[in-house]
Enzyme design. Structure first.
Site, PDB file in Angstrom:
ATOM      1  N   GLY A 191       0.825  -1.192   0.000  1.00 49.98           N
ATOM      2  CA  GLY A 191       0.000   0.000   0.000  1.00 49.98           C
ATOM      3  C   GLY A 191       0.863   1.247   0.000  1.00 49.98           C
ATOM      4  O   GLY A 191       2.065   1.192   0.287  1.00 49.98           O
ATOM      5  N   GLY A 208       0.451  -5.290   0.562  1.00 49.82           N
ATOM      6  CA  GLY A 208      -0.748  -5.219  -0.263  1.00 49.82           C
ATOM      7  C   GLY A 208      -0.613  -5.948  -1.583  1.00 49.82           C
ATOM      8  O   GLY A 208      -1.619  -6.398  -2.158  1.00 49.82           O
ATOM      9  N   GLU A 258       5.647  -5.883   7.544  1.00 47.20           N
ATOM     10  CA  GLU A 258       4.985  -4.837   8.322  1.00 47.20           C
ATOM     11  C   GLU A 258       5.633  -4.529   9.663  1.00 47.20           C
ATOM     12  O   GLU A 258       5.605  -3.379  10.130  1.00 47.20           O
ATOM     13  CB  GLU A 258       3.509  -5.212   8.532  1.00 47.20           C
ATOM     14  CG  GLU A 258       2.644  -5.088   7.297  1.00 47.20           C
ATOM     15  CD  GLU A 258       2.839  -6.213   6.284  1.00 47.20           C
ATOM     16  OE1 GLU A 258       2.308  -6.109   5.178  1.00 47.20           O
ATOM     17  OE2 GLU A 258       3.523  -7.207   6.609  1.00 47.20           O
TER      18      GLU A 258
END
Length: 349
Positions: free
Chosen positions: A72, A120, A143
């Site tokens: 993302g 993503g 992440e």
């Protein structure tokens, strides 16, 4: 005919050849990182093509040479988090609904997992029913390095990987190659990068099975799977602290390196990720995990470490995040539990 999905953006391009619809993520300078517009457009075209009887299969790829999708647009999420988090939560909500759509897609959906496929990018590809990796594939759920928690249904896959391979990938955030991706259950087929364009074109002329028969090859041995012995031993502990201690004490140098890498990650993110993988293993469906993801993401956007992690890695780029809590020993059970609380707008499918 090739064109943008709508007149609003050329960030997503589509074309139809024969009975095959081709989708290209088209932000190559950003390694095709997803923004709100792209998520909206992807959802719209997939819904339309699933209903269109003339479309029998779909192929997803990324523009440029660097990869399918780097994740993302986290800098946009950073600015939203610093403001009020509203846009970030809207993005995640719509993205996870898209991930669920990919996982349920009723026709052959061929994801070309070439080059960088992270965060993503995993969400729009690794839940597909036909997942193709190459010799250039670099897959990761990174992440924990930005104070976030693996999302987009990533823990659904990580929790179902053989042994403790998934937990290793989750807590280190380290990338793995195409052969590893197949071994972990993130992909199905291996096509050499040099044959990828020909393979994609063959889907329209020969069908998915014909294209695979022509171009898919046996993947090389998985380097990660070959390390199952120390990975399973060290990651079978009951806490991240115990895992790190086991990694430090192990004779295998890769175990020691993993410990060093985990030590650079956000302590709260590590602790929540550990719990998220454990809980995902008990959840039945991808959709159930995506509901959990929306809760952990909603909590993350209010956290110190999410803003600080992105600042350090991608905004100021000093690579020196000041995590809070600063140490795993300071993370409480209540801290972790708060990430799994229901939210007012819980995700529904």
């Amino acid at each position: 005919m090739t064109g943008a999905v709508t007149g609003e953006s050329d960030d997503v391009l589509t074309r139809v050849e024969g009975n095959t619809g081709y989708i290209t993520l088209n932000r190559p300078k950003a390694i095709n990182s997803l923004n709100q517009t792209m998520v909206d457009l992807l959802s719209a075209v997939l819904i339309r093509w699933e209903r269109d009887e003339s479309i029998r299969s779909v192929v997803l790829s990324g523009a440029g040479e660097r990869g399918l999708c780097a994740g993302g647009d986290v800098v946009a999420l950073y600015h939203s988090a610093r403001k009020d988090g509203v846009d970030a939560r809207r993005f995640w909500r719509d993205e996870y609904l898209l991930n669920g759509l990919v996982g349920r897609f009723a026709k052959p959906y061929v994801a070309l997992m070439d080059g960088i496929v992270m965060g993503g990018g995993v969400g729009v590809s690794a839940h597909a029913n036909t997942r193709v990796v190459t010799d250039t594939a670099k897959v990761a759920m990174p992440e924990v390095g930005i104070g976030f928690v693996p999302d987009v249904g990533g823990t659904y896959l990580l929790s179902r990987a053989p042994g403790k391979l998934g937990l290793h990938a989750a807590l280190t955030g380290a990338p793995f190659n195409g052969a590893d991706a197949i071994a972990l259950g993130f992909a199905d087929h291996y096509v050499p990068h040099s044959d990828l364009d020909a393979f994609a074109a063959a889907v329209a002329t020969d069908g998915v099975e014909g294209a695979l028969a022509r171009y898919a090859t046996e993947p090389p041995p998985s380097e990660l799977a070959a390390q199952r012995e120390w990975i399973d031993e060290c990651y079978s502990k009951d806490s991240v602290i115990d895992i790190v201690e086991a990694l430090k004490a192990h004779d295998a140098e890769p175990a020691n390196e993993a410990a060093k890498l985990i030590a650079t990650r956000s302590p709260i993110s590590l602790s929540v990720t550990f719990e998220a993988v454990r809980r995902a293993a008990e959840l039945e469906t991808l959709e159930d995990v995506l509901v959990q993801d929306y809760r952990t993401s909603s909590a993350s956007v209010r956290s110190h470490d999410f803003v600080e992690g992105i600042r350090a890695q991608l905004v100021d780029k000093d690579r020196n995040p000041k995590w809070s809590p600063a140490d795993l020993s300071e993370v409480t059970v209540a801290d972790v539990a708060s990430y799994f609380e229901p939210v007012e707008d819980d995700l529904t499918f």
